[in-house]
Write an enzyme that holds these catalytic residues in place. Sequence first.
Site, short mmCIF file in Angstrom:
data_model
loop_
_atom_site.label_atom_id
_atom_site.label_comp_id
_atom_site.label_asym_id
_atom_site.label_seq_id
_atom_site.Cartn_x
_atom_site.Cartn_y
_atom_site.Cartn_z
N ASN A 31 24.85 -53.32 12.35
CA ASN A 31 24.91 -54.68 12.89
C ASN A 31 23.48 -55.19 13.08
OD1 ASN A 31 27.58 -55.43 13.05
ND2 ASN A 31 27.91 -54.43 15.03
N HIS A 67 31.06 -63.42 13.22
CA HIS A 67 32.34 -62.71 13.39
C HIS A 67 32.39 -62.09 14.78
CE1 HIS A 67 34.43 -58.81 13.56
NE2 HIS A 67 35.32 -59.29 12.70
N GLU A 85 34.69 -62.73 18.00
CA GLU A 85 35.33 -61.54 18.63
C GLU A 85 35.13 -61.57 20.15
OE1 GLU A 85 34.21 -57.69 16.73
OE2 GLU A 85 33.50 -57.08 18.70
N HIS A 107 10.76 -90.95 27.97
CA HIS A 107 11.12 -90.27 26.72
C HIS A 107 11.77 -91.21 25.70
CE1 HIS A 107 9.89 -86.41 28.19
NE2 HIS A 107 10.65 -86.53 29.27
N LYS A 120 28.43 -61.62 9.77
CA LYS A 120 28.97 -60.57 10.64
C LYS A 120 28.65 -60.87 12.11
CE LYS A 120 30.83 -56.64 11.95
NZ LYS A 120 30.36 -56.28 13.25
N GLY A 127 22.91 -41.43 7.81
CA GLY A 127 23.36 -41.72 9.18
C GLY A 127 24.82 -41.34 9.31
N ARG A 183 19.53 -37.35 10.08
CA ARG A 183 18.23 -36.86 10.56
C ARG A 183 18.39 -35.50 11.23
NH1 ARG A 183 15.17 -40.34 15.04
NH2 ARG A 183 17.16 -39.80 15.97
N MET A 238 31.00 -43.94 12.11
CA MET A 238 31.13 -44.98 11.08
C MET A 238 30.62 -44.47 9.73
SD MET A 238 32.51 -47.83 12.18
CE MET A 238 31.93 -49.17 11.13
N GLY A 239 29.46 -43.81 9.74
CA GLY A 239 28.86 -43.29 8.51
C GLY A 239 29.76 -42.23 7.88
C1 6PG Z 1 33.32 -54.63 14.37
C2 6PG Z 1 32.79 -54.61 15.78
C3 6PG Z 1 31.65 -53.65 15.85
C4 6PG Z 1 31.30 -53.24 17.26
C5 6PG Z 1 30.79 -54.37 18.07
C6 6PG Z 1 30.82 -54.08 19.55
O1 6PG Z 1 33.34 -55.71 13.80
O2 6PG Z 1 33.73 -53.59 13.89
O3 6PG Z 1 32.36 -55.87 16.15
O4 6PG Z 1 30.60 -54.19 15.14
O5 6PG Z 1 32.38 -52.64 17.88
O6 6PG Z 1 29.49 -54.60 17.67
O7 6PG Z 1 29.96 -54.96 20.09
P1 6PG Z 1 29.57 -54.99 21.60
O8 6PG Z 1 29.11 -53.60 21.95
O9 6PG Z 1 28.47 -55.97 21.66
O10 6PG Z 1 30.80 -55.37 22.32
#
Ligand code: 6PG
Length: 468
Positions: free
Chosen positions: A103, A187, A191, A453, A184, A10, A34, A14-15
Amino acid sequence: MEKAKFAIVGLGVMGQNLALNIANNGYPVAVFNRTESVTRQFVAGLPADQGIIGTYSYVELADSLEKPRRIMLMVKAGPAVDAVIAALKPHLEPGDILIDGGNSYFEDTERRTVELEKEGFLFIGTGVSGGEEGALHGPSIMPGGSVDAWAALKDMFTAAAAKAYDGEPCVDYIGPRGAGHYVKTVHNGIEYAIMQMIAEVYDLLNRGLGLSTMELSELFKEWDAGELASYLVEITYKIFEKVDPETGKPLVDLIVDEAQQKGTGKWTSQNAFDLGAPTHTINAAVTSRIISGMKSQRTVAQALIDGPSEKFSGDREAMIAAIKNALYAGIILAYAQGFGLLHVASEEYDYDLDMQMIAKIWRAGCIIRADLLDDIMKAFDRDPGLVNLLLDDDFREAVVSRQGDLRHVIINGIKLGIPVYALSSALAYFDAYRTERLPANLIQAQRDYFGAHTYRRLDKEGSFHTDW
Ligand code: 6PG
Protein backbone atom coordinates in the site's frame (compact mmCIF):
# COMPACT_ATOMS: atom_id res chain seq x y z
CA MET A 1 16.63 -26.58 -13.11
CA GLU A 2 13.60 -24.82 -14.58
CA LYS A 3 13.76 -21.08 -14.10
CA ALA A 4 11.02 -19.38 -12.11
CA LYS A 5 8.67 -17.09 -14.01
CA PHE A 6 7.98 -14.76 -11.15
CA ALA A 7 9.46 -13.78 -7.81
CA ILE A 8 8.09 -12.46 -4.56
CA VAL A 9 10.22 -10.61 -2.04
CA GLY A 10 8.64 -10.36 1.40
CA LEU A 11 6.94 -13.39 2.87
CA GLY A 12 4.39 -11.91 5.20
CA VAL A 13 1.00 -13.61 4.90
CA MET A 14 0.10 -11.52 1.85
CA GLY A 15 3.40 -12.37 0.13
CA GLN A 16 3.10 -16.07 0.93
CA ASN A 17 -0.49 -16.30 -0.22
CA LEU A 18 0.15 -14.41 -3.43
CA ALA A 19 3.12 -16.70 -4.17
CA LEU A 20 0.86 -19.73 -3.64
CA ASN A 21 -1.88 -18.23 -5.79
CA ILE A 22 0.48 -17.54 -8.70
CA ALA A 23 2.17 -20.93 -8.36
CA ASN A 24 -1.24 -22.63 -8.24
CA ASN A 25 -1.95 -20.99 -11.57
CA GLY A 26 1.03 -22.76 -13.12
CA TYR A 27 3.76 -20.12 -12.85
CA PRO A 28 6.80 -21.26 -10.83
CA VAL A 29 7.59 -18.61 -8.21
CA ALA A 30 10.94 -17.86 -6.55
CA VAL A 31 10.56 -16.41 -3.06
CA PHE A 32 12.88 -14.44 -0.81
CA ASN A 33 12.55 -13.00 2.66
CA ARG A 34 15.09 -10.90 4.55
CA THR A 35 14.87 -13.26 7.52
CA GLU A 36 16.05 -16.53 6.04
CA SER A 37 14.18 -18.73 8.51
CA VAL A 38 10.84 -17.38 7.26
CA THR A 39 11.63 -18.58 3.74
CA ARG A 40 12.86 -21.96 5.01
CA GLN A 41 9.76 -22.47 7.10
CA PHE A 42 7.42 -21.44 4.27
CA VAL A 43 9.05 -23.68 1.69
CA ALA A 44 9.40 -26.61 4.10
CA GLY A 45 5.66 -26.67 4.61
CA LEU A 46 4.91 -27.05 0.87
CA PRO A 47 4.75 -30.14 -1.33
CA ALA A 48 7.82 -30.54 -3.59
CA ASP A 49 5.75 -29.98 -6.73
CA GLN A 50 4.16 -26.75 -5.46
CA GLY A 51 6.30 -24.70 -7.85
CA ILE A 52 7.75 -22.44 -5.16
CA ILE A 53 11.51 -22.08 -4.98
CA GLY A 54 13.13 -20.71 -1.81
CA THR A 55 16.09 -18.41 -2.39
CA TYR A 56 18.42 -17.01 0.25
CA SER A 57 20.22 -14.08 -1.38
CA TYR A 58 19.37 -11.51 -4.01
CA VAL A 59 21.97 -13.08 -6.34
CA GLU A 60 20.30 -16.45 -5.99
CA LEU A 61 16.90 -14.86 -6.51
CA ALA A 62 18.06 -13.08 -9.67
CA ASP A 63 19.70 -16.27 -11.00
CA SER A 64 16.59 -18.33 -10.40
CA LEU A 65 14.44 -16.20 -12.72
CA GLU A 66 13.83 -16.28 -16.45
CA LYS A 67 14.47 -12.98 -18.23
CA PRO A 68 13.19 -10.35 -18.24
CA ARG A 69 12.88 -10.91 -14.53
CA ARG A 70 9.53 -10.20 -12.88
CA ILE A 71 9.98 -9.46 -9.19
CA MET A 72 7.17 -8.37 -6.92
CA LEU A 73 7.87 -6.66 -3.61
CA MET A 74 5.40 -7.46 -0.85
CA VAL A 75 7.16 -5.50 1.87
CA LYS A 76 5.99 -2.75 4.20
CA ALA A 77 5.23 0.49 2.36
CA GLY A 78 7.79 3.25 2.86
CA PRO A 79 11.58 3.07 3.24
CA ALA A 80 11.61 -0.77 3.09
CA VAL A 81 10.53 -0.60 -0.56
CA ASP A 82 13.44 1.69 -1.45
CA ALA A 83 15.84 -0.49 0.56
CA VAL A 84 14.81 -3.68 -1.25
CA ILE A 85 14.97 -1.98 -4.66
CA ALA A 86 18.48 -0.69 -3.87
CA ALA A 87 19.63 -4.13 -2.74
CA LEU A 88 18.13 -5.88 -5.77
CA LYS A 89 19.28 -3.50 -8.49
CA PRO A 90 22.94 -4.61 -8.70
CA HIS A 91 21.69 -8.09 -9.65
CA LEU A 92 19.24 -6.97 -12.32
CA GLU A 93 19.52 -5.97 -15.97
CA PRO A 94 17.78 -3.29 -18.01
CA GLY A 95 14.36 -4.56 -19.07
CA ASP A 96 13.76 -6.39 -15.80
CA ILE A 97 10.43 -5.65 -14.14
CA LEU A 98 9.94 -4.59 -10.55
CA ILE A 99 6.45 -4.57 -9.04
CA ASP A 100 5.53 -2.95 -5.74
CA GLY A 101 2.42 -4.67 -4.39
CA GLY A 102 2.25 -2.87 -1.04
CA ASN A 103 0.00 0.00 0.00
CA SER A 104 2.59 2.56 -1.13
CA TYR A 105 2.00 6.28 -1.17
CA PHE A 106 1.35 7.13 -4.81
CA GLU A 107 3.90 9.94 -4.88
CA ASP A 108 6.58 7.47 -3.79
CA THR A 109 5.52 5.34 -6.75
CA GLU A 110 5.78 8.36 -9.05
CA ARG A 111 9.34 9.00 -7.81
CA ARG A 112 10.38 5.34 -8.05
CA THR A 113 9.02 5.16 -11.60
CA VAL A 114 11.26 8.04 -12.69
CA GLU A 115 14.31 6.68 -10.86
CA LEU A 116 13.93 3.13 -12.14
CA GLU A 117 13.06 4.04 -15.71
CA LYS A 118 16.19 6.20 -15.88
CA GLU A 119 18.18 3.03 -15.24
CA GLY A 120 16.29 1.00 -17.80
CA PHE A 121 14.09 -1.00 -15.43
CA LEU A 122 10.33 -1.28 -15.82
CA PHE A 123 8.21 -0.49 -12.79
CA ILE A 124 4.68 -1.29 -11.77
CA GLY A 125 3.05 0.04 -8.60
CA THR A 126 0.00 -2.04 -7.93
CA GLY A 127 -2.80 -2.03 -5.45
CA VAL A 128 -3.67 -5.50 -4.20
CA SER A 129 -6.88 -5.72 -2.24
CA GLY A 130 -8.62 -8.56 -0.51
CA GLY A 131 -6.53 -9.32 2.53
CA GLU A 132 -5.04 -12.75 3.18
CA GLU A 133 -7.89 -14.73 1.66
CA GLY A 134 -7.96 -12.55 -1.42
CA ALA A 135 -4.23 -12.92 -1.96
CA LEU A 136 -4.61 -16.69 -1.92
CA HIS A 137 -7.87 -17.19 -3.82
CA GLY A 138 -8.02 -14.08 -5.99
CA PRO A 139 -7.49 -10.45 -5.08
CA SER A 140 -8.54 -7.36 -6.97
CA ILE A 141 -5.35 -6.06 -8.56
CA MET A 142 -4.83 -2.43 -9.61
CA PRO A 143 -1.57 -2.14 -11.56
CA GLY A 144 -0.21 1.18 -12.76
CA GLY A 145 3.07 2.11 -14.44
CA SER A 146 4.93 0.73 -17.42
CA VAL A 147 2.69 -0.43 -20.27
CA ASP A 148 5.39 -2.87 -21.44
CA ALA A 149 5.64 -4.35 -17.98
CA TRP A 150 1.86 -4.76 -17.87
CA ALA A 151 1.98 -6.67 -21.16
CA ALA A 152 4.50 -9.04 -19.56
CA LEU A 153 2.36 -9.51 -16.45
CA LYS A 154 -1.14 -9.52 -17.86
CA ASP A 155 -1.64 -13.28 -18.24
CA MET A 156 -0.23 -14.07 -14.83
CA PHE A 157 -2.18 -11.36 -13.01
CA THR A 158 -5.35 -12.24 -14.87
CA ALA A 159 -5.00 -15.86 -13.78
CA ALA A 160 -4.36 -14.88 -10.17
CA ALA A 161 -7.05 -12.19 -9.85
CA ALA A 162 -10.57 -12.66 -8.52
CA LYS A 163 -13.29 -13.23 -11.10
CA ALA A 164 -16.59 -11.39 -10.90
CA TYR A 165 -19.90 -13.28 -11.26
CA ASP A 166 -19.73 -12.84 -15.04
CA GLY A 167 -16.25 -14.37 -15.19
CA GLU A 168 -14.48 -11.06 -15.78
CA PRO A 169 -11.10 -10.83 -14.02
CA CYS A 170 -10.67 -8.15 -11.37
CA VAL A 171 -7.48 -6.72 -12.80
CA ASP A 172 -6.67 -4.30 -15.58
CA TYR A 173 -4.10 -1.65 -16.39
CA ILE A 174 -5.08 1.42 -14.39
CA GLY A 175 -2.80 4.10 -15.81
CA PRO A 176 0.72 5.49 -15.86
CA ARG A 177 3.18 5.94 -12.98
CA GLY A 178 1.43 6.09 -9.60
CA ALA A 179 -2.11 5.55 -10.95
CA GLY A 180 -2.44 2.03 -9.53
CA HIS A 181 -1.43 3.01 -6.04
CA TYR A 182 -3.54 6.16 -6.26
CA VAL A 183 -6.66 4.15 -7.11
CA LYS A 184 -5.90 1.66 -4.33
CA THR A 185 -5.60 4.56 -1.87
CA VAL A 186 -9.02 5.87 -2.87
CA HIS A 187 -10.38 2.31 -2.62
CA ASN A 188 -9.20 2.34 0.97
CA GLY A 189 -10.71 5.79 1.58
CA ILE A 190 -14.08 4.41 0.46
CA GLU A 191 -13.41 1.36 2.64
CA TYR A 192 -12.91 3.65 5.68
CA ALA A 193 -16.14 5.54 4.91
CA ILE A 194 -18.26 2.39 4.57
CA MET A 195 -16.74 0.78 7.66
CA GLN A 196 -17.46 3.91 9.72
CA MET A 197 -21.07 4.12 8.50
CA ILE A 198 -21.58 0.44 9.35
CA ALA A 199 -20.09 1.13 12.79
CA GLU A 200 -22.49 4.05 13.33
CA VAL A 201 -25.42 1.92 12.28
CA TYR A 202 -24.26 -0.74 14.75
CA ASP A 203 -24.15 1.90 17.49
CA LEU A 204 -27.66 3.12 16.64
CA LEU A 205 -29.08 -0.38 16.56
CA ASN A 206 -27.25 -1.66 19.62
CA ARG A 207 -26.98 1.29 22.01
CA GLY A 208 -29.94 3.20 20.57
CA LEU A 209 -32.52 0.50 19.81
CA GLY A 210 -31.19 -2.18 22.14
CA LEU A 211 -30.66 -4.94 19.57
CA SER A 212 -28.53 -7.75 20.95
CA THR A 213 -25.40 -8.88 19.14
CA MET A 214 -27.20 -12.02 17.94
CA GLU A 215 -30.10 -9.92 16.64
CA LEU A 216 -27.56 -7.73 14.87
CA SER A 217 -26.01 -10.77 13.29
CA GLU A 218 -29.38 -11.90 11.95
CA LEU A 219 -30.21 -8.42 10.70
CA PHE A 220 -26.92 -7.92 8.86
CA LYS A 221 -27.24 -11.40 7.38
CA GLU A 222 -30.66 -10.44 6.05
CA TRP A 223 -29.25 -7.17 4.70
CA ASP A 224 -26.43 -9.05 3.00
CA ALA A 225 -29.04 -10.98 1.03
CA GLY A 226 -30.48 -7.77 -0.47
CA GLU A 227 -29.27 -4.54 -2.01
CA LEU A 228 -26.62 -4.08 0.69
CA ALA A 229 -24.91 -7.35 -0.35
CA SER A 230 -21.21 -6.73 0.08
CA TYR A 231 -18.11 -8.15 1.68
CA LEU A 232 -18.12 -5.59 4.51
CA VAL A 233 -21.76 -6.33 5.45
CA GLU A 234 -21.06 -10.06 5.19
CA ILE A 235 -18.06 -9.98 7.53
CA THR A 236 -20.03 -7.77 9.92
CA TYR A 237 -22.74 -10.40 10.46
CA LYS A 238 -20.06 -13.05 10.82
CA ILE A 239 -18.27 -10.90 13.41
CA PHE A 240 -21.51 -10.47 15.40
CA GLU A 241 -21.99 -14.22 15.31
CA LYS A 242 -18.63 -14.98 16.92
CA VAL A 243 -18.70 -15.99 20.57
CA ASP A 244 -15.57 -15.77 22.71
CA PRO A 245 -14.89 -19.35 23.85
CA GLU A 246 -13.36 -18.22 27.15
CA THR A 247 -16.16 -15.99 28.36
CA GLY A 248 -19.12 -17.10 26.28
CA LYS A 249 -19.73 -13.46 25.37
CA PRO A 250 -19.91 -12.02 21.83
CA LEU A 251 -16.28 -11.42 20.90
CA VAL A 252 -17.01 -7.99 19.43
CA ASP A 253 -18.12 -6.79 22.89
CA LEU A 254 -14.69 -7.62 24.29
CA ILE A 255 -12.67 -5.68 21.72
CA VAL A 256 -11.15 -2.33 22.73
CA ASP A 257 -12.97 0.49 20.93
CA GLU A 258 -9.90 2.20 19.51
CA ALA A 259 -9.66 1.97 15.70
CA GLN A 260 -6.16 1.90 14.32
CA GLN A 261 -5.07 2.93 10.87
CA LYS A 262 -2.07 2.52 8.65
CA GLY A 263 -2.64 5.71 6.69
CA THR A 264 -4.37 5.09 3.37
CA GLY A 265 -7.66 6.66 4.46
CA LYS A 266 -5.80 9.69 5.76
CA TRP A 267 -3.84 9.94 2.50
CA THR A 268 -7.13 9.93 0.59
CA SER A 269 -8.43 12.86 2.63
CA GLN A 270 -5.12 14.73 2.52
CA ASN A 271 -4.95 14.34 -1.24
CA ALA A 272 -8.59 15.33 -1.63
CA PHE A 273 -7.80 18.56 0.24
CA ASP A 274 -4.80 19.12 -2.03
CA LEU A 275 -6.88 18.60 -5.16
CA GLY A 276 -9.95 20.41 -3.88
CA ALA A 277 -12.29 17.43 -4.04
CA PRO A 278 -15.10 17.01 -1.47
CA THR A 279 -14.74 13.73 0.40
CA HIS A 280 -16.91 14.48 3.44
CA THR A 281 -17.52 10.90 4.51
CA ILE A 282 -13.96 9.69 4.06
CA ASN A 283 -12.76 12.67 6.13
CA ALA A 284 -15.40 11.92 8.78
CA ALA A 285 -14.27 8.29 8.90
CA VAL A 286 -10.63 9.26 9.42
CA THR A 287 -11.57 11.77 12.14
CA SER A 288 -13.82 9.20 13.81
CA ARG A 289 -10.95 6.73 13.99
CA ILE A 290 -8.80 9.45 15.55
CA ILE A 291 -11.31 10.29 18.32
CA SER A 292 -11.84 6.58 18.96
CA GLY A 293 -8.15 6.45 19.82
CA MET A 294 -8.65 8.97 22.64
CA LYS A 295 -10.10 6.31 24.93
CA SER A 296 -8.63 7.62 28.18
CA GLN A 297 -9.96 11.15 27.59
CA ARG A 298 -13.35 9.76 26.56
CA THR A 299 -13.50 7.75 29.75
CA VAL A 300 -12.87 10.86 31.85
CA ALA A 301 -15.29 12.93 29.75
CA GLN A 302 -18.15 10.43 30.04
CA ALA A 303 -18.09 10.80 33.82
CA LEU A 304 -18.19 14.60 33.52
CA ILE A 305 -20.41 15.38 30.57
CA ASP A 306 -24.06 14.45 30.28
CA GLY A 307 -25.70 13.98 26.93
CA PRO A 308 -29.44 13.85 26.26
CA SER A 309 -31.40 11.61 28.60
CA GLU A 310 -33.86 10.68 25.85
CA LYS A 311 -34.32 7.00 25.01
CA PHE A 312 -35.59 5.70 21.70
CA SER A 313 -39.34 5.50 21.79
CA GLY A 314 -40.66 4.88 18.33
CA ASP A 315 -41.51 2.01 16.11
CA ARG A 316 -38.41 -0.17 16.30
CA GLU A 317 -39.12 -2.11 13.11
CA ALA A 318 -39.76 1.06 11.13
CA MET A 319 -36.52 2.54 12.46
CA ILE A 320 -34.57 -0.58 11.47
CA ALA A 321 -35.99 -0.32 7.95
CA ALA A 322 -35.03 3.38 7.83
CA ILE A 323 -31.51 2.58 9.04
CA LYS A 324 -31.09 0.06 6.25
CA ASN A 325 -32.08 2.67 3.66
CA ALA A 326 -29.89 5.30 5.30
CA LEU A 327 -26.89 2.99 5.13
CA TYR A 328 -27.52 2.19 1.48
CA ALA A 329 -27.82 5.89 0.61
CA GLY A 330 -24.69 6.67 2.66
CA ILE A 331 -22.72 4.00 0.84
CA ILE A 332 -23.77 5.36 -2.56
CA LEU A 333 -22.70 8.83 -1.40
CA ALA A 334 -19.31 7.47 -0.28
CA TYR A 335 -18.80 5.92 -3.73
CA ALA A 336 -19.90 9.20 -5.31
CA GLN A 337 -17.20 11.02 -3.35
CA GLY A 338 -14.54 8.41 -4.14
CA PHE A 339 -15.26 8.36 -7.87
CA GLY A 340 -15.56 12.17 -7.81
CA LEU A 341 -12.06 12.34 -6.35
CA LEU A 342 -10.77 9.90 -8.97
CA HIS A 343 -12.24 12.12 -11.66
CA VAL A 344 -10.38 15.18 -10.36
CA ALA A 345 -7.13 13.24 -9.84
CA SER A 346 -7.30 11.72 -13.29
CA GLU A 347 -7.12 15.18 -14.81
CA GLU A 348 -4.64 16.59 -12.32
CA TYR A 349 -2.14 13.75 -12.75
CA ASP A 350 -2.93 12.81 -16.37
CA TYR A 351 -3.87 9.30 -15.27
CA ASP A 352 -6.65 8.99 -17.84
CA LEU A 353 -8.61 6.75 -15.47
CA ASP A 354 -11.39 4.60 -16.85
CA MET A 355 -14.07 4.72 -14.13
CA GLN A 356 -16.10 1.92 -15.63
CA MET A 357 -13.07 -0.36 -15.57
CA ILE A 358 -12.24 0.61 -11.99
CA ALA A 359 -15.79 -0.20 -10.87
CA LYS A 360 -15.54 -3.44 -12.82
CA ILE A 361 -12.37 -4.63 -11.10
CA TRP A 362 -13.71 -3.68 -7.67
CA ARG A 363 -16.69 -6.02 -8.12
CA ALA A 364 -14.88 -9.01 -6.60
CA GLY A 365 -11.76 -9.80 -4.62
CA CYS A 366 -11.37 -6.45 -2.87
CA ILE A 367 -12.58 -5.26 0.52
CA ILE A 368 -15.21 -2.87 -0.89
CA ARG A 369 -16.66 -5.45 -3.28
CA ALA A 370 -20.42 -5.13 -3.36
CA ASP A 371 -23.33 -5.85 -5.67
CA LEU A 372 -23.66 -2.08 -5.94
CA LEU A 373 -20.40 -1.91 -7.92
CA ASP A 374 -22.07 -3.70 -10.80
CA ASP A 375 -24.61 -0.86 -10.94
CA ILE A 376 -21.81 1.72 -10.71
CA MET A 377 -20.08 0.00 -13.62
CA LYS A 378 -23.32 0.23 -15.61
CA ALA A 379 -23.70 3.93 -14.76
CA PHE A 380 -20.23 4.63 -16.21
CA ASP A 381 -21.15 2.48 -19.19
CA ARG A 382 -24.20 4.70 -19.80
CA ASP A 383 -21.99 7.79 -19.50
CA PRO A 384 -18.21 7.29 -19.46
CA GLY A 385 -17.73 11.00 -18.69
CA LEU A 386 -20.06 10.97 -15.65
CA VAL A 387 -18.51 13.47 -13.18
CA ASN A 388 -20.64 12.43 -10.22
CA LEU A 389 -22.75 9.35 -9.56
CA LEU A 390 -25.56 11.65 -8.39
CA LEU A 391 -25.92 12.88 -11.96
CA ASP A 392 -26.84 9.36 -13.09
CA ASP A 393 -30.64 8.92 -13.13
CA ASP A 394 -30.66 5.59 -11.29
CA PHE A 395 -28.26 6.60 -8.54
CA ARG A 396 -29.88 9.99 -8.06
CA GLU A 397 -33.23 8.27 -7.65
CA ALA A 398 -31.72 5.69 -5.27
CA VAL A 399 -30.51 8.45 -2.94
CA VAL A 400 -33.43 10.84 -3.41
CA SER A 401 -35.93 8.13 -2.54
CA ARG A 402 -33.97 7.28 0.64
CA GLN A 403 -33.06 10.79 1.74
CA GLY A 404 -36.06 10.96 4.09
CA ASP A 405 -34.82 7.86 5.90
CA LEU A 406 -31.26 9.16 5.99
CA ARG A 407 -32.47 12.42 7.56
CA HIS A 408 -34.74 10.57 10.00
CA VAL A 409 -31.94 8.27 11.14
CA ILE A 410 -29.49 11.14 11.63
CA ILE A 411 -32.06 13.14 13.62
CA ASN A 412 -32.58 10.14 15.87
CA GLY A 413 -28.83 9.70 16.35
CA ILE A 414 -28.58 13.36 17.32
CA LYS A 415 -31.52 13.10 19.73
CA LEU A 416 -30.04 10.04 21.38
CA GLY A 417 -26.55 11.54 21.57
CA ILE A 418 -25.07 8.81 19.37
CA PRO A 419 -22.39 10.13 17.01
CA VAL A 420 -23.44 9.73 13.38
CA TYR A 421 -20.69 11.84 11.85
CA ALA A 422 -20.10 9.74 8.75
CA LEU A 423 -23.81 9.31 7.97
CA SER A 424 -24.48 13.00 8.52
CA SER A 425 -21.42 13.96 6.46
CA ALA A 426 -22.84 11.90 3.60
CA LEU A 427 -26.10 13.82 3.88
CA ALA A 428 -24.25 17.16 4.08
CA TYR A 429 -22.36 16.21 0.92
CA PHE A 430 -25.65 15.38 -0.79
CA ASP A 431 -27.32 18.59 0.39
CA ALA A 432 -24.38 20.78 -0.59
CA TYR A 433 -23.99 19.11 -3.97
CA ARG A 434 -27.65 19.62 -4.86
CA THR A 435 -27.75 23.27 -3.71
CA GLU A 436 -27.08 25.95 -6.26
CA ARG A 437 -26.61 28.76 -3.76
CA LEU A 438 -24.55 27.95 -0.68
CA PRO A 439 -23.75 30.50 2.04
CA ALA A 440 -20.22 30.94 0.71
CA ASN A 441 -21.22 34.45 -0.35
CA LEU A 442 -21.04 35.39 3.32
CA ILE A 443 -17.61 33.81 3.70
CA GLN A 444 -16.38 35.84 0.76
CA ALA A 445 -17.80 39.00 2.34
CA GLN A 446 -16.08 38.19 5.65
CA ARG A 447 -12.78 37.53 3.92
CA ASP A 448 -13.09 40.82 2.12
CA TYR A 449 -14.09 42.59 5.37
CA PHE A 450 -11.06 41.55 7.38
CA GLY A 451 -8.48 40.94 4.69
CA ALA A 452 -9.51 42.83 1.55
CA HIS A 453 -9.45 39.48 -0.25
CA THR A 454 -12.04 40.72 -2.79
CA TYR A 455 -15.15 38.97 -4.07
CA ARG A 456 -16.99 38.41 -7.34
CA ARG A 457 -20.60 39.53 -7.88
CA LEU A 458 -23.57 37.73 -9.39
CA ASP A 459 -24.72 40.76 -11.32
CA LYS A 460 -21.51 41.96 -12.97
CA GLU A 461 -18.06 40.79 -14.07
CA GLY A 462 -14.91 41.66 -12.21
CA SER A 463 -13.30 41.55 -8.81
CA PHE A 464 -14.60 43.83 -6.04
CA HIS A 465 -13.54 45.17 -2.67
CA THR A 466 -15.73 47.08 -0.26
CA ASP A 467 -14.78 49.35 2.61
CA TRP A 468 -17.20 47.53 4.90
C1 6PG B 1 -7.33 -4.21 1.28
C2 6PG B 1 -7.17 -3.51 2.60
C3 6PG B 1 -5.75 -3.60 3.05
C4 6PG B 1 -5.55 -3.30 4.51
C5 6PG B 1 -5.87 -1.89 4.85
C6 6PG B 1 -6.07 -1.68 6.33
O1 6PG B 1 -7.76 -3.56 0.35
O2 6PG B 1 -7.03 -5.39 1.22
O3 6PG B 1 -7.53 -2.18 2.48
O4 6PG B 1 -4.99 -2.82 2.19
O5 6PG B 1 -6.28 -4.17 5.29
O6 6PG B 1 -4.81 -1.12 4.41
O7 6PG B 1 -5.91 -0.36 6.51
P1 6PG B 1 -5.92 0.33 7.90
O8 6PG B 1 -4.91 -0.39 8.76
O9 6PG B 1 -5.51 1.72 7.62
O10 6PG B 1 -7.30 0.18 8.42
